[in-house]
Design a protein around this motif. Sequence first.
Motif, PDB file in Angstrom:
ATOM      1  N   ASN A 250      34.738  23.034  46.075  1.00  8.03           N
ATOM      2  CA  ASN A 250      34.618  21.679  45.549  1.00  8.03           C
ATOM      3  C   ASN A 250      33.352  21.643  44.706  1.00  8.03           C
ATOM      4  N   THR A 251      33.481  21.263  43.440  1.00  5.69           N
ATOM      5  CA  THR A 251      32.338  21.252  42.526  1.00  5.69           C
ATOM      6  C   THR A 251      32.023  19.826  42.112  1.00  5.69           C
ATOM      7  N   PHE A 252      30.731  19.539  42.007  1.00  7.91           N
ATOM      8  CA  PHE A 252      30.276  18.187  41.707  1.00  7.91           C
ATOM      9  C   PHE A 252      29.532  18.184  40.368  1.00  7.91           C
ATOM     10  N   GLY A 253      30.307  18.452  39.310  1.00 10.62           N
ATOM     11  CA  GLY A 253      29.773  18.514  37.966  1.00 10.62           C
ATOM     12  C   GLY A 253      30.683  19.352  37.091  1.00 10.62           C
ATOM     13  N   PRO A 254      30.474  19.327  35.779  1.00 10.58           N
ATOM     14  CA  PRO A 254      31.333  20.094  34.873  1.00 10.58           C
ATOM     15  C   PRO A 254      31.180  21.592  35.098  1.00 10.58           C
ATOM     16  N   ASN A 255      32.280  22.320  34.988  1.00  8.92           N
ATOM     17  CA  ASN A 255      32.246  23.779  35.163  1.00  8.92           C
ATOM     18  C   ASN A 255      33.531  24.372  34.629  1.00  8.92           C
ATOM     19  N   THR A 256      33.490  25.667  34.371  1.00 11.00           N
ATOM     20  CA  THR A 256      34.662  26.417  33.942  1.00 11.00           C
ATOM     21  C   THR A 256      34.818  27.634  34.844  1.00 11.00           C
ATOM     22  N   LEU A 257      36.010  27.810  35.414  1.00  9.41           N
ATOM     23  CA  LEU A 257      36.304  29.013  36.187  1.00  9.41           C
ATOM     24  C   LEU A 257      36.726  30.096  35.200  1.00  9.41           C
ATOM     25  N   LYS A 258      35.832  31.067  34.958  1.00  5.79           N
ATOM     26  CA  LYS A 258      36.057  32.081  33.933  1.00  5.79           C
ATOM     27  C   LYS A 258      36.885  33.252  34.439  1.00  5.79           C
ATOM     28  N   SER A 259      36.779  33.545  35.727  1.00  5.01           N
ATOM     29  CA  SER A 259      37.478  34.709  36.273  1.00  5.01           C
ATOM     30  C   SER A 259      37.791  34.460  37.744  1.00  5.01           C
ATOM     31  N   PHE A 260      38.951  34.960  38.190  1.00  5.14           N
ATOM     32  CA  PHE A 260      39.413  34.738  39.560  1.00  5.14           C
ATOM     33  C   PHE A 260      40.151  35.990  40.019  1.00  5.14           C
ATOM     34  N   GLN A 261      39.617  36.667  41.027  1.00  3.39           N
ATOM     35  CA  GLN A 261      40.263  37.858  41.569  1.00  3.39           C
ATOM     36  C   GLN A 261      40.260  37.788  43.091  1.00  3.39           C
ATOM     37  N   VAL A 262      41.373  38.208  43.698  1.00  2.00           N
ATOM     38  CA  VAL A 262      41.499  38.276  45.149  1.00  2.00           C
ATOM     39  C   VAL A 262      42.121  39.622  45.492  1.00  2.00           C
ATOM     40  N   TRP A 263      41.671  40.226  46.592  1.00  2.00           N
ATOM     41  CA  TRP A 263      42.289  41.466  47.025  1.00  2.00           C
ATOM     42  C   TRP A 263      42.470  41.453  48.534  1.00  2.00           C
ATOM     43  N   THR A 264      43.546  42.066  48.990  1.00  2.00           N
ATOM     44  CA  THR A 264      43.819  42.267  50.403  1.00  2.00           C
ATOM     45  C   THR A 264      44.825  43.403  50.542  1.00  2.00           C
ATOM     46  N   HIS A 265      44.411  44.462  51.208  1.00  2.00           N
ATOM     47  CA  HIS A 265      45.277  45.641  51.349  1.00  2.00           C
ATOM     48  C   HIS A 265      44.809  46.481  52.525  1.00  2.00           C
ATOM     49  N   GLU A 266      45.699  47.314  53.017  1.00  2.00           N
ATOM     50  CA  GLU A 266      45.379  48.171  54.157  1.00  2.00           C
ATOM     51  C   GLU A 266      44.392  49.245  53.737  1.00  2.00           C
ATOM     52  N   VAL A 267      43.434  49.538  54.634  1.00  2.00           N
ATOM     53  CA  VAL A 267      42.459  50.586  54.392  1.00  2.00           C
ATOM     54  C   VAL A 267      42.928  51.843  55.126  1.00  2.00           C
ATOM     55  N   SER A 268      43.043  52.932  54.389  1.00  2.00           N
ATOM     56  CA  SER A 268      43.470  54.192  54.981  1.00  2.00           C
ATOM     57  C   SER A 268      42.254  55.056  55.304  1.00  2.00           C
ATOM     58  N   GLY A 269      42.303  55.784  56.434  1.00  2.00           N
ATOM     59  CA  GLY A 269      41.234  56.707  56.783  1.00  2.00           C
ATOM     60  C   GLY A 269      40.022  56.007  57.379  1.00  2.00           C
ATOM     61  N   ALA A 270      38.977  56.780  57.593  1.00  2.00           N
ATOM     62  CA  ALA A 270      37.761  56.267  58.202  1.00  2.00           C
ATOM     63  C   ALA A 270      36.999  55.374  57.226  1.00  2.00           C
ATOM     64  N   LEU A 271      36.317  54.368  57.787  1.00  2.00           N
ATOM     65  CA  LEU A 271      35.525  53.473  56.953  1.00  2.00           C
ATOM     66  C   LEU A 271      34.187  54.118  56.613  1.00  2.00           C
TER      67      LEU A 271
END
Length: 271
Positions: A250-271
């Motif tokens: 929630n933003t309280f003033g003018p703004n532009t969302l320039k970029s939006f990325q989301v990731w979710t995936h299984e991790v293989s092997g040891a961390l």
Amino acid sequence: MHIRVGYELIYDCPQPTPMLLSLHIHFTRASDLVVPDHLITRPSVPITAYRDSFGNWCSRIVAPKGELRLSTDAVVNDRGERDPVVPSAHQHLVPELPEETLLFLLGSRYCETDLLSEAAWALFHTAPLGWGRVQAICDFVHQHITFGYAHARATRTAWEAFNERVGVCRDFTHLAVAFCRCMNIPARYCTGYLSDIGQPPPYSPMDFAAWFEVYLGGQWHTFDARNNSPRIGRVLIARGRDAADVALTNTFGPNTLKSFQVWTHEVSGAL
């Protein structure tokens, strides 16, 4: 199973802009965090944490003038099982419901139970009580609305989604939630990460997801009208009455969302 989740949001603000952020993984998954989902801001700004009235973990910042990058990159331990299916879960009579569920019977900003009640009873009054009725609602909404990112509109309500028959996952969820409430079933809106683990390709671009929970048989159960099938690897961020309660930012003033990325995936092997 380990699931990597994260996001990168880049805003441009022409002036210092206060923001409220609901981007943290829900406290019920805290013990599953292998790598914490710390909120990283670039440039660095002071962050104040708080819990909202629904118990969600939230943050307050003041974005500086210019570009601001918000990000996290976490790892969550997950059972790797699909959403439970409990056909025997029964529907409670309203006088039997716990007080904390009653709020989720009422209309809200995006779920107009007053406008949809007549349609809901006409459509679902013959469906079996309990799990079967909620599944009938999901089946209807899944078929009734055509999904497409081009159809996204932040102001669309459940009533409008019912009539326009297009939308994104939040619209599917709002309509299903509204129908459940009309049928005296407590329903709450959920947002979080949802991977494509266990799903056949092709895969859609990754985004935050919306689903809902209903109170049946003495506990809350997960349903998803958009996908309409049990899924693996849901990672809850926040719950509320509808999307207005769990907005990611929630933003309280003018703004532009320039970029939006989301990731979710299984991790293989040891961390």
